[in-house]
Design a protein around this motif. Sequence first.
Motif, mmCIF file in Angstrom:
data_model
loop_
_atom_site.group_PDB
_atom_site.id
_atom_site.type_symbol
_atom_site.label_atom_id
_atom_site.label_comp_id
_atom_site.label_asym_id
_atom_site.label_seq_id
_atom_site.Cartn_x
_atom_site.Cartn_y
_atom_site.Cartn_z
ATOM 1 N N HIS A 87 1.309 9.256 -3.118
ATOM 2 C CA HIS A 87 1.692 7.841 -3.219
ATOM 3 C C HIS A 87 0.512 6.907 -3.473
ATOM 4 O O HIS A 87 0.699 5.820 -4.001
ATOM 5 N N LYS A 139 5.401 5.561 -2.072
ATOM 6 C CA LYS A 139 6.274 6.550 -1.429
ATOM 7 C C LYS A 139 7.672 6.586 -2.058
ATOM 8 O O LYS A 139 8.466 7.464 -1.724
ATOM 9 N N HIS A 176 0.793 -1.237 0.000
ATOM 10 C CA HIS A 176 0.000 0.000 0.000
ATOM 11 C C HIS A 176 0.826 1.288 0.000
ATOM 12 O O HIS A 176 0.383 2.302 -0.516
ATOM 13 N N ASP A 177 2.012 1.254 0.577
ATOM 14 C CA ASP A 177 2.800 2.492 0.630
ATOM 15 C C ASP A 177 3.996 2.494 -0.328
ATOM 16 O O ASP A 177 4.859 3.366 -0.222
ATOM 17 N N ASP A 185 -3.866 0.131 8.603
ATOM 18 C CA ASP A 185 -2.820 1.082 8.225
ATOM 19 C C ASP A 185 -2.506 2.022 9.384
ATOM 20 O O ASP A 185 -1.353 2.238 9.739
ATOM 21 N N HIS A 238 -6.646 5.352 0.257
ATOM 22 C CA HIS A 238 -6.370 5.167 1.688
ATOM 23 C C HIS A 238 -6.039 6.467 2.406
ATOM 24 O O HIS A 238 -6.222 6.579 3.607
ATOM 25 N N SER A 239 -5.570 7.485 1.693
ATOM 26 C CA SER A 239 -5.318 8.784 2.344
ATOM 27 C C SER A 239 -6.445 9.791 2.106
ATOM 28 O O SER A 239 -6.306 10.955 2.482
HETATM 29 FE FE LIG Z 1 -0.062 5.514 2.808
#
Ligand SMILES: [Fe+2]
Length: 304
Positions: A216, A150, A146-147, A272, A239-240
């Motif tokens: 991201h 970044k 998921h990240d 998360d 998700h953000s």
């Molecule tokens: Fe994230």
Amino acid sequence: MPTPSNAPQAAPSVAIMEEWEDFLKARYPEPATASPPATPFQAVNPNKAKADFRNYEADARPTVREFYRLNHEHQTYDFVLAKKREYLAFNRREMGIWEAAEYLNTLVDDSDPDTDLSQLEHLLQTAEAIRRDGRPRWFILTGFVHDLGKILCLFGEPQWAVVGDTFPVGCRYSPKIVFPQFFAANPDSRNERFQTRLGVYEEGCGLDKVHLSWGHDEYIYQIAKPYLPKEALYMLRFHSFYPWHREGEYDFLLNDEDRAMLEWVLAFNQYDLYTKSHEKPDVEKLRPFYEELIAEYFPAKLAW
Ligand SMILES: [Fe+2]
Ligand SMILES: [Fe+2]
């Protein structure tokens, strides 16, 4: 202190990412209730006093405040479209998923290296919490990837263009976006086309047609799009997007599919945001499981 506008800043440290996530946890101390398959639930706690939000803002560290100031000033509609043209050409490098995770892990948090998790550890910790709950394999994998977006930091993007709560560009800003006052410095706030309720969008057009501030989430969504199920893609992409999934804003842009997918986005958010502990996962021990899981869904190499 004058800040160079639009100048990419060096991104060797990820301290602000950690601080941003700590800030989110202070703002949303309770996980939203969603556990698919769920009955209708509430994304917003109606009892939450408006003053709470202001307090979170007042208590925010100066670095977090400055981060939001830059984010809100520079995330314009044109900026987002330009970043999509730039990054969604996927012409930077070829990497497998595990390799990308190791690459992401070269980002260092020099604020507190003894207690903070590395990027890879955060991915594993999130995925392991999902695994412990007996969720499907694609869900575990979603936690692991998921990240990965970044890595934009390693491509030279300033942190305000990588992390931060995302929000739609091209229409009026919700007052529930954190630090809404900082939008006054965004050139879009003086562009009438972007300042009606719908802006450039149509009522109920669906989130797929809406441009969110660049970061991201969108990047990893676009990478994973051919390979993961729809629910996973919603988790990655939104998700953000706290103004939607935690504040219940922008309902007028949603279509039925977005509404149906919200519970999955919230189910993911609990892992998360709330599974962080200082217990470090054993990377080498977990690696074979994740390599196998990755191979089940993704090709050996992907274009980033
Ligand atoms: Fe994230
Ligand atoms: Fe995360």
